[in-house]
Design an enzyme around this catalytic site. Structure first.
Site, PDB file in Angstrom:
ATOM      1  N   SER A   1       0.838  -1.202   0.000  1.00  0.00           N
ATOM      2  CA  SER A   1       0.000   0.000   0.000  1.00  0.00           C
ATOM      3  C   SER A   1       0.875   1.256   0.000  1.00  0.00           C
ATOM      4  O   SER A   1       1.681   1.449  -0.895  1.00  0.00           O
ATOM      5  CB  SER A   1      -0.959  -0.034   1.188  1.00  0.00           C
TER       6      SER A   1
ATOM      7  N   ASP B   1      -2.596   6.132  -4.006  1.00  0.00           N
ATOM      8  CA  ASP B   1      -1.441   5.469  -3.417  1.00  0.00           C
ATOM      9  C   ASP B   1      -0.910   4.381  -4.362  1.00  0.00           C
ATOM     10  O   ASP B   1      -1.514   4.120  -5.407  1.00  0.00           O
ATOM     11  CB  ASP B   1      -1.777   4.932  -2.025  1.00  0.00           C
TER      12      ASP B   1
ATOM     13  N   ASP C   1      -0.889   1.134  -4.714  1.00  0.00           N
ATOM     14  CA  ASP C   1      -1.700   0.024  -5.237  1.00  0.00           C
ATOM     15  C   ASP C   1      -3.098   0.472  -5.645  1.00  0.00           C
ATOM     16  O   ASP C   1      -3.945  -0.341  -5.990  1.00  0.00           O
ATOM     17  CB  ASP C   1      -1.763  -1.136  -4.241  1.00  0.00           C
TER      18      ASP C   1
ATOM     19  N   ASP D   1      -5.723   1.885  -4.063  1.00  0.00           N
ATOM     20  CA  ASP D   1      -6.977   1.684  -3.335  1.00  0.00           C
ATOM     21  C   ASP D   1      -7.377   2.923  -2.537  1.00  0.00           C
ATOM     22  O   ASP D   1      -8.532   3.086  -2.184  1.00  0.00           O
ATOM     23  CB  ASP D   1      -6.935   0.417  -2.453  1.00  0.00           C
TER      24      ASP D   1
END
Length: 575
Positions: free
Chosen positions: A149, A301, A303, A305
């Site tokens: 993340s 961010d 990734d 999400d």
């Protein structure tokens, strides 16, 4: 430095033929030259937290490497065969831009295939919400995404998804962890069966992006879209593979991408932290927005999400919104759309988490829909959709900059949420208002709720003990007064109890246990304490509120609420 015998036993287990020569050489070098680091690497096993397994890359049981991921995948493989004895289980794997993600994703694919599991492996990096979508789209039994993340560059991680596209939840998580813990590293099957590994890409991208356009559109006209100027940054992450194309297919033409941050790079060279919760991460995007006179700025961010949003305030200046504010606006616009289409029939719900703004429940009440509050982490929101099939899920979010639109993806989804934010900006601008002005209107209707978060980072063995002690102290010596206001109720999610401080009456909380404490005060303020499940941090969440009679009084009231939140934090010696 002396290495504890118990830790030395764990280290010696990795100096056996089950581990490759490079790993053994690295360990021997660390014992000789960096004993503190090797203790940190082996003193415990990496654990599954709110977002799966996440940690620093390197050798050792407390690090992300081919063996810790291999062991987790072997345990998961064994569980899949137990759960689906008469089927060939299928898994889909995605990974983000981090160092080693591609290599580690192939290790995971190899272990699955060595265990007779059919694997769909994305050919290159992809956004986490696309992985969640792909689990259901490809009829898989589970999914894995390799990501840490928004953590610093030295981290990586491993998130596990189940058949519904949501992250692993009880009872599956406990059962899988139990199998992993019982495994010996020598039992990992690393020899791939490449016949069982299929590479996927554009075929899934197209279906996912079309679904994002469908779910994220709330009625902006083409003229409104043409009149909106957007600045977008992927912060060197995976969203570049999905967000620009989603906006294009939805009809947005004036999209300016921050070129210096466009290329995926696990070193995140232009930011201190690739976290859109941090204002500094959006600095370059805000500078570009001022050059092109943008209406809205969005950053995601690594990734993809979480998303950070900045919009023009009533003075025409770009202002960063917090996760609660973005969540409120998105939920309100989805509910507006459902209401306009006659879809609110009394069996709909929205969802949020125990540390997010209480204002969301007020919003739900005004539309006649249910508001369900769960533990931190989108896996719990996804679980609600599975647990209440008779109810229709509208949308849900949490304060940490994540939102999920509908149930086609079962995790926070910055692709669809970016489109939804742009739709709101386009519609409000076309109506002579603005995203920001409509947010203030919500405050006048439902009460002005303002939240503040403080995170204390406590690294390593000593840090973990310090965080543990802080939570123990909070339980043994709970606050009686916060900023001059009496504490009227304390919820302890570890014991699943709620205590009324006046009567002493204790009631049971109908929610899974978690290491969280929430104080409620007489004046309506809330303070929550929660150690992070994925980072060496303890977090303190403060929520204060007040009535807001007119839009004109917004600034004065906001200043008073900000001052109150800061006073509470000072009162608790946190700032």
């Amino acid at each position: 430095m002396h290495i504890e015998p118990k830790i030395l036993d764990r280290i010696n287990a990795w100096l056996t033929p089950s581990f490759d020569e490079e790993t053994q050489a690295t360990i021997k070098d660390s014992i000789a030259n960096n004993p503190k680091d090797i203790q940190e690497s082996f003193y415990k096993d990496l654990e599954f937290g709110t977002g799966g397994m996440r940690g620093i890359m390197g050798v050792g049981t407390n690090r992300i490497n081919k063996y810790t991921l291999g062991k987790s995948t072997q345990g998961l493989s064994d569980y899949l065969h137990k759960q689906f004895p008469n089927e060939t289980p299928k898994a889909v794997i995605a990974y983000d831009c981090r160092h080693n993600s591609k290599t580690l994703a192939k290790v995971v694919a190899d272990v699955f295939s060595a265990n007779g599991i059919e694997v769909f492996l994305f050919e290159d990096l992809r956004a986490t919400p696309e992985l969640s979508f792909a689990v259901k789209h490809l009829n898989c039994h589970c999914g894995i995404v390799l990501t840490a993340s928004h953590n610093p560059p030295e981290y990586n991680g491993y998130k596990v998804y189940w058949q519904d596209g949501g992250q692993l939840v009880p009872p599956h998580d406990g059962a899988v962890i139990s199998l992993i813990n019982d495994l010996d590293y020598a039992n990992i099957k690393f020899e791939a069966n490449n016949d069982l590994i299929k590479y996927i890409g554009k075929d899934v991208d197209d279906v996912f992006i079309d679904a994002s356009v469908k779910n994220g559109s709330v009625g902006a006209t083409q003229n409104a879209k043409d009149d909106l100027t957007i600045v977008f940054t992927s912060l060197h992450g995976t969203s570049i593979t999905a967000v620009p194309e989603t906006l294009k297919r939805a009809g947005y033409k004036n999209v300016h991408i921050v070129a210096e941050q466009e290329k995926p790079d696990g070193g995140f060279p232009t930011v201190k932290s690739p976290n859109p919760e941090e204002p500094a991460a959006l600095k370059m995007a805000l500078e570009l927005a001022d050059k092109v006179n943008a209406d809205i700025v969005i950053g995601t961010d690594p990734d993809c999400d979480r998303l950070g949003v900045a919009v023009r305030n009533n003075d025409g200046e770009l202002q960063l919104l917090n996760g609660n504010q973005t969540m409120l606006m998105m939920t309100d616009f989805l509910l507006k759309q459902w209401k306009a289409e006659g879809k609110i029939k009394g069996k709909e719900f929205i969802a949020s988490t125990i540390v997010s703004t209480p204002m969301l429940t007020k919003l739900a009440e005004s539309y006649g829909v249910e508001s369900k509050i769960v533990l931190t982490g989108f896996k719990w929101i996804a679980k609600l959709i599975k647990d209440f099939p008779e109810l229709d899920f509208v949308g849900g979010g949490e304060e940490s900059f994540g939102y999920m639109v509908g149930d086609f993806v079962r995790d926070k989804d910055a692709v669809t949420s970016t489109l939804l934010a742009c739709e709101i900006a386009a519609i409000t601008k076309a109506n002579g208002s603005s995203f920001f002005n409509e947010l203030i209107k919500l405050y006048t209707e439902h009460g002005f709720y303002k939240e503040k978060l403080v995170s204390l980072t406590k690294k390593g063995i000593e840090g973990a003990e310090e965080i543990k002690q802080m939570m123990t102290d909070a339980r043994q010596n709970p606050l009686k007064v916060v900023n001059g206001s009496a504490v009227v109720k304390i919820e302890d999610y570890e014991s699943a109890t709620s205590k009324d401080m006046a009567s002493g009456k204790i009631t049971t909380l109908d929610i899974p246990k978690s290491n969280v404490i929430i104080y409620y005060t007489e004046d309506g303020s809330q303070v929550a304490l929660r150690p992070s499940g994925t980072e060496p941090k303890i977090k303190f969440y403060v929520s204060v509120n007040s009535a807001l009679d007119t839009i004109e009084n917004f600034k004065t009231t906001e200043t008073a609420l900000d001052t109150k939140a800061e006073t509470i934090l000072k009162d608790m010696n946190l700032i």
